[in-house]
Design an enzyme around this catalytic site. Structure first.
Site, PDB file in Angstrom:
ATOM      1  N   HIS A 196     -33.775 -27.394 -64.431  1.00  0.00           N
ATOM      2  CA  HIS A 196     -34.016 -27.474 -65.877  1.00  0.00           C
ATOM      3  C   HIS A 196     -33.506 -28.852 -66.299  1.00  0.00           C
ATOM      4  O   HIS A 196     -32.474 -29.307 -65.804  1.00  0.00           O
ATOM      5  CB  HIS A 196     -33.257 -26.347 -66.580  1.00  0.00           C
ATOM      6  N   GLN A 241     -22.766 -27.975 -66.099  1.00  0.00           N
ATOM      7  CA  GLN A 241     -23.262 -29.059 -65.240  1.00  0.00           C
ATOM      8  C   GLN A 241     -22.590 -30.419 -65.452  1.00  0.00           C
ATOM      9  O   GLN A 241     -22.267 -31.099 -64.474  1.00  0.00           O
ATOM     10  CB  GLN A 241     -24.785 -29.192 -65.374  1.00  0.00           C
ATOM     11  N   SER A 243     -18.479 -15.917 -55.712  1.00  0.00           N
ATOM     12  CA  SER A 243     -19.769 -15.956 -55.004  1.00  0.00           C
ATOM     13  C   SER A 243     -19.643 -16.383 -53.548  1.00  0.00           C
ATOM     14  O   SER A 243     -20.600 -16.258 -52.784  1.00  0.00           O
ATOM     15  CB  SER A 243     -20.722 -16.937 -55.705  1.00  0.00           C
ATOM     16  N   SER A 259     -28.248 -16.900 -60.283  1.00  0.00           N
ATOM     17  CA  SER A 259     -29.645 -16.484 -60.296  1.00  0.00           C
ATOM     18  C   SER A 259     -30.516 -17.439 -59.472  1.00  0.00           C
ATOM     19  O   SER A 259     -31.129 -17.041 -58.482  1.00  0.00           O
ATOM     20  CB  SER A 259     -30.121 -16.415 -61.758  1.00  0.00           C
TER      21      SER A 259
END
Ligand code: NAD
Ligand code: MG
Length: 349
Positions: free
Chosen positions: A112, A91, A58, A32
Site C-alpha cells: 500500500h 511503518q 508471530s 494478514s
C-alpha cells in the site's frame, strides 16, 4: 499482457521468475499480508527471511511454517528486497530502524502506498521502490495460492534505480500468486487516492452509513429491529454477490420488476447530488493530503477520536440485534444439518 483496457494487465507469462530467484526477500511483519507473502514466496522457491521484533508473538507461527526469522534490521541486512508489511501507522518507525541496511540496488517493496505517497517514509535515492498490492485480505492471498488459484493485484514502480524495478516487482507478484489472476499497472498516487476514497465513500464508510440510516428509519417508524436488520444488513450480501458476479445488470435482472423500478426511481433520489458533492469533498481531502495529516495527527495524539468513534459504532443497536440473530440462525443451521445427517444414516441403513 492485455492492453484492450486503458491500463495494462500482466499475467504469469509476463513475469520472469528469474528476476527474484537468486534474491533474498525480507518480509517485515507476519500479519494478514505478511504471512501470505512470506509463505507463498517461500513455496515459489524464493529465499525468504521474516523480520519480527524479539518477543513478537508471530515469531512462533513463522518458524512453525518453516520460515527463517530474524529481527527486522538483520532481515533487511540479509535481503535484496525488503517487503514492508507491518501496519501502515507503524511503518515509518520500522523503516527508521532498517534504513541503514538498504544497500545500493536493493528494493523497498510495499503493499500500500500511503507512507511513500504522503512522504512519511523518504526512501534513499539508491534503492528501487515498488508496490505489489493484492486486492484482497491476506488469508485469501494464501488460500488461493494453496488452491493453485490467483489473487488479482496491483503493481507500481515509484523509484527505478536498477532499471529492473518493474521486472522484479512482477516476479514478486508471480511468487505470491497474483499474476495467475492478473496484475494491473498503476502508480503509488493512484493506488493510494483511489483506495482511501473507495473505503471512505463507498466500501467501509458509505455502506455502513446507508445500512444504519435504513435500519433506524424502519425501527423509528415502529417496525421490528429483527425485520430491519434482515432487510437493511443481512440481505446486502445477496445483492453484493450478484453485483460481484455480473455487475449491476445481473443484480437488476435477478430482483423483481417492482424492486428494479423502485430501486431505479429512489436510489439516486436518496443518494443524491448532496452525497455526490460530499464525495467530491472527500476525494479532495484525500488528494490534498488533508485526510492523511488528520490521520497521522490522530495517531500521534493516541487515537482519541478513533477510540470514541469505534465505541459508538460498537454500541449501535443494530450490532446487538445482529449478534443475537446470527447466533440464533447459526444454531438453527447446525440443528438442521445434524437432522439431515440423521436422515442420511437412516437411509444408509
Ligand atoms: P496486520 O495488522 O495484519 O499485520 C501487521 C504485522 O506487523 C503484525 O502481525 C506483526 O507481525 C507486525 N507488527 C505489528 N505491530 C508492530 C510493531 N509495532 N512493530 C513491528 N512489527 C509490528 O497488517 P496488514 O493488514 O497485513 O497490512 C500490512 C500492509 O499491507 C499495509 O501496508 C496494508 O495497507 C497492506 N494491505 C493490507 C491488506 C489487508 O487486507 N489486510 C490488503 C492490501 C494491502
Ligand atoms: Mg483497500
Amino acid at each position: 499482457m492485455t492492453e484492450e483496457f486503458t491500463t495494462t494487465v500482466y499475467y504469469d507469462e509476463d513475469a520472469n521468475s528469474a528476476a527474484i530467484e537468486d534474491e533474498t526477500v525480507a518480509v517485515l511483519g507476519y500479519g494478514s499480508q505478511g504471512h501470505a507473502h512470506a509463505r507463498n514466496l517461500y513455496e515459489s522457491g524464493v529465499d525468504v527471511v521474516v523480520g519480527l521484533r524479539e518477543g513478537s508473538p508471530s515469531r512462533e507461527a513463522a518458524e512453525d511454517a518453516g520460515l527463517n526469522v530474524a529481527t527486522p534490521d538483520d532481515a533487511a541486512a540479509a535481503a535484496d528486497v525488503v517487503s514492508v508489511l507491518v501496519p501502515d501507522t507503524v511503518q515509518p518507525a520500522v523503516f527508521e530502524a532498517i534504513e541503514d541496511e538498504l544497500d545500493e540496488g536493493d528494493t523497498l517493496q510495499f503493499a500500500h502506498g500511503f507512507n511513500i505517497h504522503y512522504n512519511q517514509i523518504e526512501p534513499p535515492e539508491h534503492v528501487d521502490v515498488t508496490m505489489v498490492a493484492p486486492k484482497s485480505p491476506g488469508h485469501l492471498v494464501r488460500r488461493n495460492y494453496e488452491q493453485n488459484q490467483g489473487t488479482p493485484g496491483l503493481v507500481a514502480v515509484y523509484q527505478d534505480v536498477s532499471g529492473e524495478a518493474k521486472e522484479e516487482a512482477l516476479a514478486y507478484a508471480e511468487g505470491i500468486g497474483c499474476t495467475r489472476a492478473g496484475v494491473i499497472e498503476t502508480t503509488f498516487r493512484e493506488e493510494v487516492e483511489t483506495d482511501l476514497f473507495g473505503e471512505q465513500a463507498v466500501l467501509c464508510g458509505g455502506v455502513t452509513s446507508l445500512v444504519k440510516h435504513g435500519y433506524e428509519t424502519l425501527v423509528d417508524a415502529g417496525y421490528s429491529p429483527e425485520m430491519a436488520y434482515f432487510e437493511c444488513l443481512n440481505e446486502l450480501k445477496l445483492i453484493v454477490d450478484l453485483m460481484y458476479e455480473g455487475g449491476l445488470g445481473e443484480m437488476w435482472d435477478s430482483v423483481s420488476d417492482t424492486a428494479e423500478y423502485g430501486g431505479l426511481v429512489k436510489g439516486d433520489d436518496i443518494v443524491d447530488d448532496h452525497a455526490r458533492e460530499k464525495m467530491e469533498e472527500t476525494l479532495e481531502e484525500v488528494q490534498t493530503g488533508e485526510f492523511a495529516r488528520e490521520w497521522i495527527a490522530e495517531n500521534q495524539a493516541g487515537r482519541p477520536s478513533y477510540t470514541q468513534l469505534r465505541r459508538a459504532e460498537k454500541d449501535h443497536e443494530i450490532e446487538d440485534v445482529g449478534a443475537r440473530l446470527r447466533d440464533l440462525f447459526a444454531w438453527a443451521e447446525e440443528e438442521s444439518e445434524s437432522e439431515s445427517g440423521r436422515e442420511q444414516v437412516k437411509a444408509d441403513d
